[in-house]
Motif scaffolding. Structure first.
Motif, short mmCIF file in Angstrom:
data_model
loop_
_atom_site.label_atom_id
_atom_site.label_comp_id
_atom_site.label_asym_id
_atom_site.label_seq_id
_atom_site.Cartn_x
_atom_site.Cartn_y
_atom_site.Cartn_z
N UNK A 118 0.84 -1.19 0.00
CA UNK A 118 0.00 0.00 0.00
C UNK A 118 0.88 1.25 0.00
N UNK A 119 1.95 1.22 0.79
CA UNK A 119 2.88 2.36 0.83
C UNK A 119 3.48 2.61 -0.55
N UNK A 120 3.88 1.54 -1.23
CA UNK A 120 4.52 1.69 -2.55
C UNK A 120 3.51 2.13 -3.61
N UNK A 121 2.28 1.61 -3.53
CA UNK A 121 1.25 2.04 -4.49
C UNK A 121 0.94 3.53 -4.30
N UNK A 153 15.95 13.30 -5.08
CA UNK A 153 15.22 14.32 -4.33
C UNK A 153 15.15 13.92 -2.86
N UNK A 154 14.89 14.89 -2.02
CA UNK A 154 14.59 14.62 -0.63
C UNK A 154 13.15 15.02 -0.36
N UNK A 155 12.50 14.41 0.64
CA UNK A 155 13.03 13.40 1.54
C UNK A 155 12.97 11.99 0.95
N UNK A 156 13.64 11.08 1.68
CA UNK A 156 13.42 9.65 1.51
C UNK A 156 13.39 9.08 2.93
N UNK A 157 12.76 7.93 3.07
CA UNK A 157 12.65 7.30 4.39
C UNK A 157 12.99 5.83 4.28
N UNK A 158 13.77 5.36 5.24
CA UNK A 158 14.04 3.93 5.34
C UNK A 158 13.40 3.42 6.62
N UNK A 159 12.59 2.37 6.50
CA UNK A 159 12.01 1.73 7.69
C UNK A 159 12.30 0.25 7.54
N UNK A 160 13.33 -0.24 8.22
CA UNK A 160 13.78 -1.62 7.98
C UNK A 160 14.26 -1.70 6.53
N UNK A 214 1.52 9.14 4.83
CA UNK A 214 0.36 8.23 4.85
C UNK A 214 0.79 6.86 5.35
N UNK A 215 1.96 6.41 4.90
CA UNK A 215 2.48 5.11 5.38
C UNK A 215 2.72 5.14 6.89
N UNK A 217 -3.71 9.82 14.69
CA UNK A 217 -3.48 10.48 13.40
C UNK A 217 -3.83 9.58 12.22
N UNK A 218 -3.95 8.30 12.44
CA UNK A 218 -4.20 7.37 11.35
C UNK A 218 -5.65 7.40 10.92
N UNK A 219 -5.92 7.08 9.67
CA UNK A 219 -7.31 6.86 9.26
C UNK A 219 -7.85 5.68 10.05
N UNK A 220 -9.10 5.78 10.53
CA UNK A 220 -9.63 4.72 11.38
C UNK A 220 -10.32 3.62 10.57
#
Lengths: 219, 219
Positions: free
Chosen positions: A88-91, B51-58, B70-71, B80-83
Protein backbone atom coordinates in the motif's frame (compact mmCIF):
# COMPACT_ATOMS: atom_id res chain seq x y z
CA UNK A 1 -24.47 1.47 -6.06
CA UNK A 2 -21.48 3.27 -7.56
CA UNK A 3 -21.83 6.39 -9.69
CA UNK A 4 -18.98 7.80 -11.79
CA UNK A 5 -19.26 11.42 -12.92
CA UNK A 6 -17.24 12.61 -15.89
CA UNK A 7 -17.04 12.29 -19.65
CA UNK A 8 -14.58 9.50 -20.50
CA UNK A 9 -12.46 11.92 -22.54
CA UNK A 10 -11.46 13.43 -19.18
CA UNK A 11 -9.50 11.97 -16.26
CA UNK A 12 -12.68 9.96 -15.62
CA UNK A 13 -11.28 7.34 -18.03
CA UNK A 14 -8.79 6.42 -15.29
CA UNK A 15 -11.57 5.48 -12.89
CA UNK A 16 -13.67 3.76 -15.58
CA UNK A 17 -10.61 1.59 -16.24
CA UNK A 18 -10.39 0.57 -12.60
CA UNK A 19 -14.12 -0.17 -12.36
CA UNK A 20 -13.92 -2.31 -15.50
CA UNK A 21 -10.87 -4.20 -14.19
CA UNK A 22 -12.88 -4.95 -11.05
CA UNK A 23 -15.96 -5.86 -13.10
CA UNK A 24 -17.99 -3.53 -10.92
CA UNK A 25 -21.30 -2.33 -12.35
CA UNK A 26 -21.63 1.44 -12.14
CA UNK A 27 -23.90 4.24 -13.21
CA UNK A 28 -22.12 6.67 -15.51
CA UNK A 29 -23.03 10.37 -15.57
CA UNK A 30 -20.95 11.84 -18.42
CA UNK A 31 -20.59 15.36 -17.02
CA UNK A 32 -18.36 17.22 -19.46
CA UNK A 33 -15.62 19.64 -18.43
CA UNK A 34 -15.63 21.85 -21.52
CA UNK A 35 -19.32 22.85 -21.66
CA UNK A 36 -19.85 24.29 -18.16
CA UNK A 37 -21.48 21.16 -16.71
CA UNK A 38 -18.85 20.87 -13.97
CA UNK A 39 -19.70 24.38 -12.68
CA UNK A 40 -23.45 24.02 -12.14
CA UNK A 41 -24.72 24.33 -8.54
CA UNK A 42 -25.87 20.69 -8.70
CA UNK A 43 -22.46 19.40 -9.74
CA UNK A 44 -20.61 21.64 -7.28
CA UNK A 45 -22.56 19.94 -4.50
CA UNK A 46 -20.98 16.66 -5.64
CA UNK A 47 -17.48 18.03 -6.28
CA UNK A 48 -16.94 21.57 -4.98
CA UNK A 49 -13.77 21.78 -7.08
CA UNK A 50 -15.84 21.81 -10.26
CA UNK A 51 -13.74 19.07 -11.79
CA UNK A 52 -14.27 15.54 -13.05
CA UNK A 53 -14.16 12.77 -12.16
CA UNK A 54 -16.06 12.30 -8.93
CA UNK A 55 -17.31 9.03 -7.53
CA UNK A 56 -20.22 8.18 -5.27
CA UNK A 57 -20.17 4.87 -3.42
CA UNK A 58 -23.17 4.78 -1.10
CA UNK A 59 -22.86 7.96 0.96
CA UNK A 60 -19.12 8.40 0.34
CA UNK A 61 -18.28 10.99 -2.31
CA UNK A 62 -14.70 11.26 -3.54
CA UNK A 63 -12.76 13.43 -5.96
CA UNK A 64 -9.18 13.10 -7.35
CA UNK A 65 -9.11 10.27 -9.90
CA UNK A 66 -6.03 8.48 -8.57
CA UNK A 67 -7.24 8.62 -4.96
CA UNK A 68 -10.54 7.14 -6.10
CA UNK A 69 -8.64 4.26 -7.72
CA UNK A 70 -6.63 3.58 -4.56
CA UNK A 71 -9.91 3.48 -2.62
CA UNK A 72 -11.57 1.13 -5.12
CA UNK A 73 -8.53 -1.16 -5.07
CA UNK A 74 -8.40 -1.24 -1.27
CA UNK A 75 -12.14 -1.87 -0.96
CA UNK A 76 -12.90 -4.16 -3.92
CA UNK A 77 -9.49 -4.88 -5.37
CA UNK A 78 -8.69 -8.60 -5.41
CA UNK A 79 -5.35 -8.97 -7.21
CA UNK A 80 -5.17 -5.26 -8.08
CA UNK A 81 -5.23 -4.27 -4.41
CA UNK A 82 -2.13 -3.81 -2.27
CA UNK A 83 -1.73 -7.04 -0.31
CA UNK A 84 -0.22 -5.47 2.81
CA UNK A 85 0.97 -2.17 4.30
CA UNK A 86 4.24 -2.32 2.40
CA UNK A 87 2.50 -2.69 -0.96
CA UNK A 88 0.00 0.00 0.00
CA UNK A 89 2.88 2.36 0.83
CA UNK A 90 4.52 1.69 -2.55
CA UNK A 91 1.25 2.04 -4.49
CA UNK A 92 0.63 5.37 -2.77
CA UNK A 93 4.24 6.44 -3.40
CA UNK A 94 4.08 5.74 -7.16
CA UNK A 95 0.69 7.44 -7.39
CA UNK A 96 2.01 10.64 -5.84
CA UNK A 97 5.20 10.35 -7.86
CA UNK A 98 3.44 10.31 -11.23
CA UNK A 99 1.53 13.46 -10.25
CA UNK A 100 4.65 15.22 -9.02
CA UNK A 101 7.05 14.18 -11.76
CA UNK A 102 5.08 13.40 -14.89
CA UNK A 103 1.51 14.69 -15.21
CA UNK A 104 2.05 18.37 -15.91
CA UNK A 105 5.24 18.25 -18.00
CA UNK A 106 3.59 15.52 -20.08
CA UNK A 107 0.47 17.65 -20.57
CA UNK A 108 2.59 20.57 -21.80
CA UNK A 109 4.57 18.26 -24.10
CA UNK A 110 1.32 16.86 -25.50
CA UNK A 111 -0.09 20.37 -25.87
CA UNK A 112 2.82 21.29 -28.12
CA UNK A 113 2.58 18.04 -30.09
CA UNK A 114 -1.19 17.80 -30.65
CA UNK A 115 -3.51 19.51 -28.15
CA UNK A 116 -2.75 23.06 -29.36
CA UNK A 117 -3.82 23.92 -32.93
CA UNK A 118 -1.04 23.42 -35.46
CA UNK A 119 0.08 27.03 -35.72
CA UNK A 120 0.20 27.42 -31.93
CA UNK A 121 2.71 24.67 -31.15
CA UNK A 122 6.19 25.54 -29.93
CA UNK A 123 8.89 22.97 -30.63
CA UNK A 124 11.27 24.43 -28.05
CA UNK A 125 8.67 24.06 -25.33
CA UNK A 126 8.01 20.46 -26.35
CA UNK A 127 11.76 19.74 -26.26
CA UNK A 128 12.26 21.39 -22.87
CA UNK A 129 9.42 19.35 -21.38
CA UNK A 130 10.65 16.11 -22.95
CA UNK A 131 14.05 16.85 -21.40
CA UNK A 132 12.36 17.31 -18.05
CA UNK A 133 10.46 14.03 -18.45
CA UNK A 134 13.70 12.20 -19.20
CA UNK A 135 14.50 12.13 -15.50
CA UNK A 136 11.37 10.35 -14.23
CA UNK A 137 11.26 8.16 -17.35
CA UNK A 138 14.76 6.95 -16.55
CA UNK A 139 13.73 6.17 -12.95
CA UNK A 140 10.71 4.21 -14.13
CA UNK A 141 12.69 2.35 -16.79
CA UNK A 142 15.40 1.32 -14.31
CA UNK A 143 12.77 0.10 -11.87
CA UNK A 144 10.99 -1.92 -14.57
CA UNK A 145 14.23 -3.56 -15.68
CA UNK A 146 14.26 -5.23 -12.25
CA UNK A 147 10.67 -6.44 -12.16
CA UNK A 148 7.75 -6.60 -14.62
CA UNK A 149 5.33 -4.39 -12.66
CA UNK A 150 5.73 -1.55 -10.18
CA UNK A 151 5.08 -3.66 -7.08
CA UNK A 152 6.64 -6.88 -8.40
CA UNK A 153 5.17 -9.71 -10.45
CA UNK A 154 1.55 -8.68 -10.95
CA UNK A 155 -0.41 -5.75 -12.37
CA UNK A 156 -1.81 -3.60 -9.53
CA UNK A 157 -3.44 -0.25 -8.89
CA UNK A 158 0.08 1.24 -8.92
CA UNK A 159 0.55 0.27 -12.57
CA UNK A 160 -2.97 1.37 -13.42
CA UNK A 161 -2.55 4.80 -11.81
CA UNK A 162 0.88 5.53 -13.25
CA UNK A 163 0.13 4.28 -16.77
CA UNK A 164 -3.29 5.96 -16.88
CA UNK A 165 -1.58 9.33 -16.46
CA UNK A 166 0.70 8.41 -19.37
CA UNK A 167 -1.95 7.86 -22.08
CA UNK A 168 -0.77 11.18 -23.49
CA UNK A 169 2.45 9.43 -24.57
CA UNK A 170 0.81 7.29 -27.29
CA UNK A 171 -1.90 9.89 -27.96
CA UNK A 172 0.73 12.50 -28.81
CA UNK A 173 2.93 10.13 -30.79
CA UNK A 174 5.95 10.39 -28.47
CA UNK A 175 8.35 7.48 -28.65
CA UNK A 176 9.93 5.84 -25.63
CA UNK A 177 12.65 3.94 -27.52
CA UNK A 178 15.28 5.27 -25.12
CA UNK A 179 13.55 3.49 -22.24
CA UNK A 180 12.70 -0.02 -23.49
CA UNK A 181 11.48 -1.51 -20.19
CA UNK A 182 9.21 1.48 -19.62
CA UNK A 183 8.02 1.29 -23.21
CA UNK A 184 7.09 -2.41 -23.01
CA UNK A 185 5.40 -1.98 -19.64
CA UNK A 186 3.36 1.03 -20.77
CA UNK A 187 2.15 -0.75 -23.92
CA UNK A 188 1.20 -3.81 -21.91
CA UNK A 189 -0.77 -1.75 -19.36
CA UNK A 190 -2.57 0.45 -21.87
CA UNK A 191 -3.55 -2.50 -24.07
CA UNK A 192 -5.49 -4.19 -21.31
CA UNK A 193 -9.11 -4.56 -22.50
CA UNK A 194 -10.47 -2.64 -19.48
CA UNK A 195 -8.27 0.34 -20.35
CA UNK A 196 -9.63 1.05 -23.81
CA UNK A 197 -11.58 4.21 -22.97
CA UNK A 198 -8.47 6.38 -23.37
CA UNK A 199 -8.06 5.50 -27.04
CA UNK A 200 -10.66 7.79 -28.62
CA UNK A 201 -9.64 10.81 -26.50
CA UNK A 202 -9.49 13.84 -28.81
CA UNK A 203 -9.77 17.43 -27.75
CA UNK A 204 -8.02 20.72 -28.42
CA UNK A 205 -6.94 23.32 -25.94
CA UNK A 206 -6.31 26.89 -27.05
CA UNK A 207 -2.76 28.14 -26.51
CA UNK A 208 -2.78 30.74 -23.72
CA UNK A 209 -1.78 33.99 -25.42
CA UNK A 210 0.99 35.28 -23.09
CA UNK A 211 3.79 33.83 -20.95
CA UNK A 212 1.79 34.81 -17.86
CA UNK A 213 -1.29 33.00 -19.18
CA UNK A 214 0.86 29.95 -19.94
CA UNK A 215 1.97 29.87 -16.29
CA UNK A 216 -1.63 30.31 -15.16
CA UNK A 217 -2.72 27.33 -17.26
CA UNK A 218 0.10 24.89 -16.70
CA UNK A 219 1.57 25.55 -13.21
CA UNK B 1 15.09 1.68 12.93
CA UNK B 2 13.77 4.59 10.86
CA UNK B 3 16.08 6.89 8.87
CA UNK B 4 14.93 10.19 7.40
CA UNK B 5 17.04 11.69 4.61
CA UNK B 6 16.80 15.39 3.86
CA UNK B 7 17.69 18.77 5.29
CA UNK B 8 14.70 20.10 7.25
CA UNK B 9 14.57 23.21 5.07
CA UNK B 10 13.30 20.89 2.32
CA UNK B 11 10.06 18.88 2.06
CA UNK B 12 11.71 16.62 4.68
CA UNK B 13 10.20 18.92 7.33
CA UNK B 14 6.82 17.37 6.47
CA UNK B 15 8.02 13.90 7.43
CA UNK B 16 9.93 15.12 10.49
CA UNK B 17 6.64 16.65 11.66
CA UNK B 18 4.84 13.30 11.32
CA UNK B 19 7.62 11.40 13.10
CA UNK B 20 7.57 13.92 15.95
CA UNK B 21 3.76 13.72 16.24
CA UNK B 22 4.14 9.95 16.54
CA UNK B 23 7.03 10.32 19.01
CA UNK B 24 9.04 7.92 16.89
CA UNK B 25 12.80 7.98 17.34
CA UNK B 26 14.61 8.30 14.01
CA UNK B 27 18.05 8.78 12.60
CA UNK B 28 18.29 11.99 10.62
CA UNK B 29 20.64 12.28 7.61
CA UNK B 30 20.43 15.93 6.56
CA UNK B 31 21.15 15.45 2.84
CA UNK B 32 20.83 18.89 1.25
CA UNK B 33 19.18 19.54 -2.10
CA UNK B 34 21.11 22.65 -3.07
CA UNK B 35 24.71 21.39 -2.74
CA UNK B 36 24.64 18.30 -4.98
CA UNK B 37 24.24 15.79 -2.13
CA UNK B 38 21.01 14.40 -3.60
CA UNK B 39 22.79 13.50 -6.86
CA UNK B 40 25.64 11.36 -5.52
CA UNK B 41 25.70 7.67 -6.53
CA UNK B 42 25.20 6.73 -2.87
CA UNK B 43 22.09 8.87 -2.48
CA UNK B 44 20.68 7.83 -5.87
CA UNK B 45 20.72 4.24 -4.61
CA UNK B 46 18.37 5.37 -1.85
CA UNK B 47 16.19 7.65 -3.97
CA UNK B 48 16.80 7.32 -7.72
CA UNK B 49 14.88 10.56 -8.26
CA UNK B 50 17.65 12.52 -6.59
CA UNK B 51 15.22 14.32 -4.33
CA UNK B 52 14.59 14.62 -0.63
CA UNK B 53 13.03 13.40 1.54
CA UNK B 54 13.42 9.65 1.51
CA UNK B 55 12.65 7.30 4.39
CA UNK B 56 14.04 3.93 5.34
CA UNK B 57 12.01 1.73 7.69
CA UNK B 58 13.78 -1.62 7.98
CA UNK B 59 14.19 -2.76 4.37
CA UNK B 60 11.40 -0.57 3.00
CA UNK B 61 12.63 2.58 1.27
CA UNK B 62 10.10 5.23 0.28
CA UNK B 63 10.14 8.58 -1.49
CA UNK B 64 7.42 11.25 -1.90
CA UNK B 65 6.99 13.08 1.40
CA UNK B 66 3.20 12.89 1.59
CA UNK B 67 3.13 9.19 0.68
CA UNK B 68 5.67 8.56 3.44
CA UNK B 69 3.36 10.33 5.90
CA UNK B 70 0.36 8.23 4.85
CA UNK B 71 2.48 5.11 5.38
CA UNK B 72 3.70 6.23 8.80
CA UNK B 73 0.15 7.08 9.85
CA UNK B 74 -1.23 3.74 8.67
CA UNK B 75 1.56 1.79 10.33
CA UNK B 76 2.20 3.72 13.56
CA UNK B 77 -0.57 6.30 13.57
CA UNK B 78 -2.76 6.07 16.67
CA UNK B 79 -5.17 9.01 16.50
CA UNK B 80 -3.48 10.48 13.40
CA UNK B 81 -4.20 7.37 11.35
CA UNK B 82 -7.31 6.86 9.26
CA UNK B 83 -9.63 4.72 11.38
CA UNK B 84 -11.26 2.85 8.48
CA UNK B 85 -11.35 2.57 4.68
CA UNK B 86 -13.58 5.62 4.38
CA UNK B 87 -11.17 7.81 6.36
CA UNK B 88 -8.23 6.36 4.45
CA UNK B 89 -9.95 7.25 1.16
CA UNK B 90 -10.53 10.81 2.31
CA UNK B 91 -6.99 11.23 3.68
CA UNK B 92 -5.63 10.01 0.34
CA UNK B 93 -8.02 12.27 -1.56
CA UNK B 94 -6.99 15.44 0.34
CA UNK B 95 -3.32 14.51 -0.02
CA UNK B 96 -3.58 14.22 -3.79
CA UNK B 97 -5.77 17.31 -3.90
CA UNK B 98 -3.21 19.57 -2.21
CA UNK B 99 -0.59 18.44 -4.73
CA UNK B 100 -2.89 18.95 -7.70
CA UNK B 101 -4.48 22.22 -6.65
CA UNK B 102 -2.13 24.05 -4.32
CA UNK B 103 1.53 23.04 -4.23
CA UNK B 104 2.87 24.53 -7.46
CA UNK B 105 0.76 27.70 -7.71
CA UNK B 106 1.67 28.40 -4.08
CA UNK B 107 5.38 27.89 -4.81
CA UNK B 108 5.20 30.37 -7.70
CA UNK B 109 3.29 32.86 -5.53
CA UNK B 110 5.90 32.51 -2.80
CA UNK B 111 8.69 32.85 -5.36
CA UNK B 112 7.31 36.23 -6.38
CA UNK B 113 6.78 37.34 -2.79
CA UNK B 114 10.06 36.23 -1.19
CA UNK B 115 11.96 33.30 -2.76
CA UNK B 116 13.19 35.31 -5.77
CA UNK B 117 15.58 38.18 -5.06
CA UNK B 118 13.82 41.52 -4.69
CA UNK B 119 14.49 42.83 -8.18
CA UNK B 120 13.32 39.57 -9.77
CA UNK B 121 9.80 39.47 -8.38
CA UNK B 122 6.81 39.98 -10.66
CA UNK B 123 3.65 41.30 -9.01
CA UNK B 124 1.43 40.27 -11.91
CA UNK B 125 2.62 36.68 -11.62
CA UNK B 126 1.99 36.70 -7.87
CA UNK B 127 -1.52 38.06 -8.45
CA UNK B 128 -2.32 35.53 -11.18
CA UNK B 129 -1.25 32.67 -8.94
CA UNK B 130 -3.16 34.03 -5.93
CA UNK B 131 -6.23 34.22 -8.17
CA UNK B 132 -5.67 30.59 -9.12
CA UNK B 133 -5.30 29.59 -5.47
CA UNK B 134 -8.58 31.32 -4.64
CA UNK B 135 -10.47 28.34 -6.01
CA UNK B 136 -8.97 25.58 -3.84
CA UNK B 137 -8.79 27.95 -0.85
CA UNK B 138 -12.55 28.49 -1.15
CA UNK B 139 -13.14 24.72 -1.29
CA UNK B 140 -11.02 24.17 1.81
CA UNK B 141 -12.63 27.06 3.69
CA UNK B 142 -16.16 25.82 2.93
CA UNK B 143 -15.22 22.32 4.09
CA UNK B 144 -13.69 23.64 7.33
CA UNK B 145 -16.79 25.71 8.10
CA UNK B 146 -18.62 22.39 8.47
CA UNK B 147 -16.11 20.59 10.68
CA UNK B 148 -12.91 21.52 12.56
CA UNK B 149 -10.56 19.14 10.72
CA UNK B 150 -10.49 17.59 7.26
CA UNK B 151 -11.82 14.20 8.37
CA UNK B 152 -14.06 15.47 11.16
CA UNK B 153 -13.37 16.19 14.80
CA UNK B 154 -9.71 15.31 15.22
CA UNK B 155 -6.34 16.24 13.68
CA UNK B 156 -5.16 13.47 11.31
CA UNK B 157 -2.58 12.80 8.64
CA UNK B 158 -4.91 14.55 6.18
CA UNK B 159 -4.55 17.83 8.08
CA UNK B 160 -0.83 17.30 8.50
CA UNK B 161 -0.26 16.62 4.79
CA UNK B 162 -2.40 19.48 3.51
CA UNK B 163 -1.16 22.08 5.99
CA UNK B 164 2.49 21.03 5.64
CA UNK B 165 2.31 21.96 1.94
CA UNK B 166 0.92 25.34 2.96
CA UNK B 167 3.80 26.55 5.17
CA UNK B 168 4.64 28.87 2.28
CA UNK B 169 1.53 30.89 3.16
CA UNK B 170 2.89 32.25 6.48
CA UNK B 171 6.49 32.15 5.23
CA UNK B 172 5.63 34.46 2.34
CA UNK B 173 3.39 36.75 4.39
CA UNK B 174 0.21 35.99 2.45
CA UNK B 175 -3.01 36.69 4.32
CA UNK B 176 -6.00 34.37 4.30
CA UNK B 177 -8.51 36.88 5.73
CA UNK B 178 -10.96 36.08 2.93
CA UNK B 179 -11.14 32.47 4.14
CA UNK B 180 -11.50 32.63 7.95
CA UNK B 181 -12.16 28.93 8.60
CA UNK B 182 -9.14 27.97 6.48
CA UNK B 183 -7.06 30.65 8.19
CA UNK B 184 -7.91 29.44 11.72
CA UNK B 185 -7.36 25.79 10.80
CA UNK B 186 -4.01 26.46 9.14
CA UNK B 187 -2.72 28.45 12.12
CA UNK B 188 -3.84 25.74 14.52
CA UNK B 189 -2.12 22.99 12.48
CA UNK B 190 1.14 24.84 11.91
CA UNK B 191 1.41 25.91 15.55
CA UNK B 192 1.48 22.32 16.81
CA UNK B 193 4.78 21.80 18.67
CA UNK B 194 5.78 18.86 16.43
CA UNK B 195 5.45 21.07 13.35
CA UNK B 196 8.00 23.71 14.26
CA UNK B 197 10.72 22.66 11.79
CA UNK B 198 9.13 24.72 9.01
CA UNK B 199 9.58 27.99 10.83
CA UNK B 200 13.25 28.70 10.12
CA UNK B 201 12.97 27.74 6.42
CA UNK B 202 14.85 30.39 4.43
CA UNK B 203 16.25 29.94 0.97
CA UNK B 204 16.34 31.85 -2.30
CA UNK B 205 15.75 30.54 -5.77
CA UNK B 206 17.07 32.41 -8.80
CA UNK B 207 14.41 33.64 -11.22
CA UNK B 208 14.62 31.59 -14.42
CA UNK B 209 15.68 34.07 -17.10
CA UNK B 210 13.13 33.38 -19.87
CA UNK B 211 9.45 32.40 -20.17
CA UNK B 212 10.59 28.96 -21.38
CA UNK B 213 12.86 28.54 -18.37
CA UNK B 214 9.99 29.59 -16.09
CA UNK B 215 7.85 26.81 -17.55
CA UNK B 216 10.72 24.35 -17.15
CA UNK B 217 11.09 25.25 -13.47
CA UNK B 218 7.48 25.52 -12.38
CA UNK B 219 5.41 23.15 -14.56
Amino acid sequence: MITLYGDLRSRAHRVAWMLKELEMPFEHVPTHFLDGSTRTPEYLRINPNGRVPALKDGDLVLFESLAINLYLARKYGGPLAPSDLREDALATQWTLWVLTEIEKPLLLTAANLFLFAEGERNAQEAEAMKRKLGRPFKVLDAHLREQPFLLGDRFTVADLNVSSVMTLVPLSGMTLDEWPALNAWLTQCLERPAAADWKPIRFRIPRPPTPLAMLESFV
